[in-house]
Design an enzyme around this catalytic site. Structure first.
Site, PDB file in Angstrom:
ATOM      1  N   ASN A 126      -0.078  -1.843  70.490  1.00 15.62           N
ATOM      2  CA  ASN A 126       1.154  -2.263  71.180  1.00 15.62           C
ATOM      3  C   ASN A 126       1.166  -1.808  72.648  1.00 15.62           C
ATOM      4  O   ASN A 126       2.221  -1.711  73.266  1.00 15.62           O
ATOM      5  CB  ASN A 126       2.380  -1.690  70.462  1.00 15.62           C
ATOM      6  CG  ASN A 126       2.493  -2.203  69.041  1.00 15.62           C
ATOM      7  OD1 ASN A 126       2.382  -3.396  68.795  1.00 15.62           O
ATOM      8  ND2 ASN A 126       2.700  -1.302  68.088  1.00 15.62           N
ATOM      9  N   HIS A 183      13.615  -4.192  61.535  1.00 16.47           N
ATOM     10  CA  HIS A 183      12.523  -3.258  61.221  1.00 16.47           C
ATOM     11  C   HIS A 183      12.928  -2.275  60.107  1.00 16.47           C
ATOM     12  O   HIS A 183      14.099  -1.904  59.981  1.00 16.47           O
ATOM     13  CB  HIS A 183      12.194  -2.472  62.499  1.00 16.47           C
ATOM     14  CG  HIS A 183      10.960  -1.641  62.398  1.00 16.47           C
ATOM     15  ND1 HIS A 183      10.998  -0.284  62.179  1.00 16.47           N
ATOM     16  CD2 HIS A 183       9.658  -1.985  62.475  1.00 16.47           C
ATOM     17  CE1 HIS A 183       9.754   0.178  62.150  1.00 16.47           C
ATOM     18  NE2 HIS A 183       8.924  -0.831  62.326  1.00 16.47           N
ATOM     19  N   GLU A 215      17.116  -6.919  66.827  1.00 16.80           N
ATOM     20  CA  GLU A 215      16.015  -6.491  67.691  1.00 16.80           C
ATOM     21  C   GLU A 215      15.994  -7.377  68.935  1.00 16.80           C
ATOM     22  O   GLU A 215      16.372  -8.546  68.870  1.00 16.80           O
ATOM     23  CB  GLU A 215      14.674  -6.601  66.952  1.00 16.80           C
ATOM     24  CG  GLU A 215      14.540  -5.547  65.867  1.00 16.80           C
ATOM     25  CD  GLU A 215      13.214  -5.602  65.112  1.00 16.80           C
ATOM     26  OE1 GLU A 215      12.184  -5.952  65.705  1.00 16.80           O
ATOM     27  OE2 GLU A 215      13.235  -5.272  63.912  1.00 16.80           O
ATOM     28  N   SER A 240       9.328  -7.703  65.731  1.00 15.20           N
ATOM     29  CA  SER A 240       8.007  -7.089  65.798  1.00 15.20           C
ATOM     30  C   SER A 240       6.921  -7.863  65.080  1.00 15.20           C
ATOM     31  O   SER A 240       5.748  -7.712  65.392  1.00 15.20           O
ATOM     32  CB  SER A 240       8.068  -5.674  65.239  1.00 15.20           C
ATOM     33  OG  SER A 240       8.533  -5.696  63.900  1.00 15.20           O
ATOM     34  N   ASP A 294      17.646  -2.866  68.979  1.00 14.15           N
ATOM     35  CA  ASP A 294      16.371  -2.142  68.958  1.00 14.15           C
ATOM     36  C   ASP A 294      15.409  -2.942  69.835  1.00 14.15           C
ATOM     37  O   ASP A 294      15.036  -4.059  69.493  1.00 14.15           O
ATOM     38  CB  ASP A 294      15.874  -2.068  67.507  1.00 14.15           C
ATOM     39  CG  ASP A 294      14.456  -1.514  67.386  1.00 14.15           C
ATOM     40  OD1 ASP A 294      13.699  -1.568  68.379  1.00 14.15           O
ATOM     41  OD2 ASP A 294      14.093  -1.057  66.290  1.00 14.15           O
ATOM     42  N   HIS A 306      10.001  -3.584  71.245  1.00 15.02           N
ATOM     43  CA  HIS A 306       8.955  -4.479  71.752  1.00 15.02           C
ATOM     44  C   HIS A 306       9.400  -5.273  72.981  1.00 15.02           C
ATOM     45  O   HIS A 306       8.642  -6.113  73.473  1.00 15.02           O
ATOM     46  CB  HIS A 306       8.498  -5.435  70.637  1.00 15.02           C
ATOM     47  CG  HIS A 306       7.934  -4.692  69.472  1.00 15.02           C
ATOM     48  ND1 HIS A 306       6.622  -4.290  69.405  1.00 15.02           N
ATOM     49  CD2 HIS A 306       8.525  -4.219  68.343  1.00 15.02           C
ATOM     50  CE1 HIS A 306       6.420  -3.627  68.282  1.00 15.02           C
ATOM     51  NE2 HIS A 306       7.566  -3.566  67.614  1.00 15.02           N
ATOM     52  N   LYS A 321       5.030   2.177  72.737  1.00 16.09           N
ATOM     53  CA  LYS A 321       4.408   0.846  72.783  1.00 16.09           C
ATOM     54  C   LYS A 321       4.056   0.538  74.253  1.00 16.09           C
ATOM     55  O   LYS A 321       3.090   1.078  74.744  1.00 16.09           O
ATOM     56  CB  LYS A 321       5.331  -0.161  72.108  1.00 16.09           C
ATOM     57  CG  LYS A 321       5.599   0.292  70.642  1.00 16.09           C
ATOM     58  CD  LYS A 321       6.474  -0.604  69.874  1.00 16.09           C
ATOM     59  CE  LYS A 321       7.022   0.026  68.599  1.00 16.09           C
ATOM     60  NZ  LYS A 321       6.053   0.514  67.635  1.00 16.09           N
TER      61      LYS A 321
HETATM   62  C1  PLP Z   1      11.160  -2.803  65.985  1.00 18.82           C
HETATM   63  C2  PLP Z   1      10.700  -1.387  65.813  1.00 18.82           C
HETATM   64  N1  PLP Z   1      11.614  -0.416  65.829  1.00 18.82           N
HETATM   65  C3  PLP Z   1      11.267   0.872  65.679  1.00 18.82           C
HETATM   66  C4  PLP Z   1       9.955   1.242  65.491  1.00 18.82           C
HETATM   67  C5  PLP Z   1       9.602   2.681  65.302  1.00 18.82           C
HETATM   68  O1  PLP Z   1       9.207   3.239  66.514  1.00 18.82           O
HETATM   69  P1  PLP Z   1       8.206   4.486  66.529  1.00 18.82           P
HETATM   70  O2  PLP Z   1       6.838   3.938  66.327  1.00 18.82           O
HETATM   71  O3  PLP Z   1       8.424   5.104  67.862  1.00 18.82           O
HETATM   72  O4  PLP Z   1       8.624   5.384  65.400  1.00 18.82           O
HETATM   73  C6  PLP Z   1       8.955   0.260  65.487  1.00 18.82           C
HETATM   74  C7  PLP Z   1       7.549   0.650  65.295  1.00 18.82           C
HETATM   75  O5  PLP Z   1       6.666  -0.081  64.996  1.00 18.82           O
HETATM   76  C8  PLP Z   1       9.336  -1.090  65.650  1.00 18.82           C
HETATM   77  O6  PLP Z   1       8.433  -2.078  65.610  1.00 18.82           O
END
Ligand code: PLP
Length: 380
Positions: free
Chosen positions: A35, A122, A164, A168, A193, A196, A228
């Site tokens: 990422n 997620h 989001e 993702s 969130d 990405h 990421k």
């Molecule tokens: C949309 C989303 N939120 C949260 C996370 C979690 O983040 P972290 O990897 O910093 O724990 C991810 C991780 O892949 C994600 O894709």
């Protein structure tokens, strides 16, 4: 541990082609599974900032933020994030997973709020859903009409809508404006969130929200991660003064966890600076996205992506694993995504592009997928 169910459940995973195993990627492969969208990992200025901060602050914070783990480096990063993202206050976490699960856990345990999640949210956002099934529901992906139907049900609870900025696994954008409009019409707050979206979208990489709001409204909370596009580690929740004070006082994942290291905070600040100033990385990423899609065979189904995350649909587990293994032989590392990460029958290769890729690598990957996946399709 010798419990019967451990073996039974592992066998079930193996039989379904869903077994997971950690592995060190083979050397020499071109990585399309990371990422690191902006190619900032190993950026000399970030590495150097990290090294200097290690000398100044040491390797760890050695305590929770509310005890002695909070330093001027953490404070600077918080204020930099507020300036960049137009927020009032900010709270740092050691990972995006703990930020998401901490946020929703803290609100749900009050018993006074309900959360409406986009169906494709997620796993870290949904992690509390199973503890509070009566307070949580999921609406159809990016569908504000379905959201409105659910928000119309009379309730004494305060409502939070969770989405989001960029999804993702599909790489499509969240319908932020539409969902926000519906949420605020029903006095619900919005949580986005942007794991990405941050770094990837917006003139200065501010992510999914700043094109909608110059200043983050009181009823919108922005969650960004550093692991990421920013190529460090950790996360932040940016929101109103009152919300951040509430989290500081009630969020167990924040209160009872060691703060991220100050060196990591310094490196993240440097990474944000570069991300703000080097728009060419986003422009290049955009060009590579088009190039990849243009070179992919038209008979292959891809997700409706508008970002560097592109899913090539491969349907079943075995086929997905076979194609990913064959791509390694061609010199490319691509992740094979299977349930429960995506729904059954929608397995995929998740291709993630980076501005550190060059056009030949991207065309090479598209050609290799065409050869391997189309051939596999014919075999089926
Ligand atoms: C949309 C989303 N939120 C949260 C996370 C979690 O983040 P972290 O990897 O910093 O724990 C991810 C991780 O892949 C994600 O894709």
């Amino acid at each position: 541990m010798k419990f019967k169910f451990l073996e039974q459940q592992l066998t079930a995973k193996r039989l379904k082609g869903q077994y997971r195993k950690v592995a060190i990627p083979a050397e020499g492969l071109v990585n399309f599974a990371s990422n690191d969208y902006l190619g900032l990992n190993r950026h000399p200025e970030i590495v150097s900032a990290f090294q200097q901060a290690l000398t100044e602050y040491g390797t760890g914070s050695c305590s929770a933020s509310l005890i002695s783990g909070y330093t001027p480096a953490h404070r600077y990063l918080e204020s930099q994030l507020c300036d960049w993202l137009g927020g009032e206050r900010c709270l740092l976490f050691s990972s995006g997973y703990s930020a998401n699960s901490g946020f929703f856990n803290t609100l749900l345990k009050t018993g006074q709020s309900q959360v409406l999640f986009d169906r494709l949210s997620h796993a870290s956002m949904l992690s509390n859903m199973f503890h509070y099934p009566k307070l949580c529901s999921r609406f159809k992906h990016n569908n504000s009409a379905d959201l409105a139907k659910r928000l119309n049900k009379p309730s004494e609870l305060s409502s939070i809508v969770a989405i989001e900025g960029v999804y993702s696994m599909d790489g499509d954008k969240g319908a932020v404006a539409d969902i926000y409009h519906q949420a605020s019409a029903h006095q619900a707050a919005l949580y986005v969130d942007d794991a990405h979206g941050i770094g990837v979208l917006g003139e200065q990489g501010q992510g999914s929200l700043l094109s909608q709001f110059k200043q983050l409204p009181d009823d919108v909370t922005h969650m960004v991660t550093f692991g990421k596009a920013l190529a460090t580690q950790g996360a932040a929740i940016i929101g109103s003064e009152e919300l951040i004070e509430f989290m500081t006082n009630y969020c167990s994942e924040y209160i009872f966890s060691t703060a991220m290291s100050a060196a990591n905070a310094v490196a993240t600040s440097k990474s944000i600076e570069i991300c703000q100033n080097e728009n060419w990385r986003r422009e290049k990423l955009n060009e590579l996205q088009h190039l990849f899609k243009e070179n992919l065979a038209s008979e292959l189904e891809i997700t409706e992506s508008e970002t560097p995350i592109i899913g090539v649909i491969t349907n079943d587990e075995e086929r997905t694993l076979t194609i990913a293994a064959r791509l390694k032989e061609h010199g490319f590392l691509v992740s094979a995504i299977r349930p429960p990460t995506v729904e059954s029958g929608r397995c995929r290769l998740r291709v993630t592009l980076s501005s550190s890729h060059n056009p030949n690598e991207v065309i090479g990957l598209a050609n290799a997928i065409n050869e391997v996946a189309v051939m596999e399709q014919q075999v089926c």
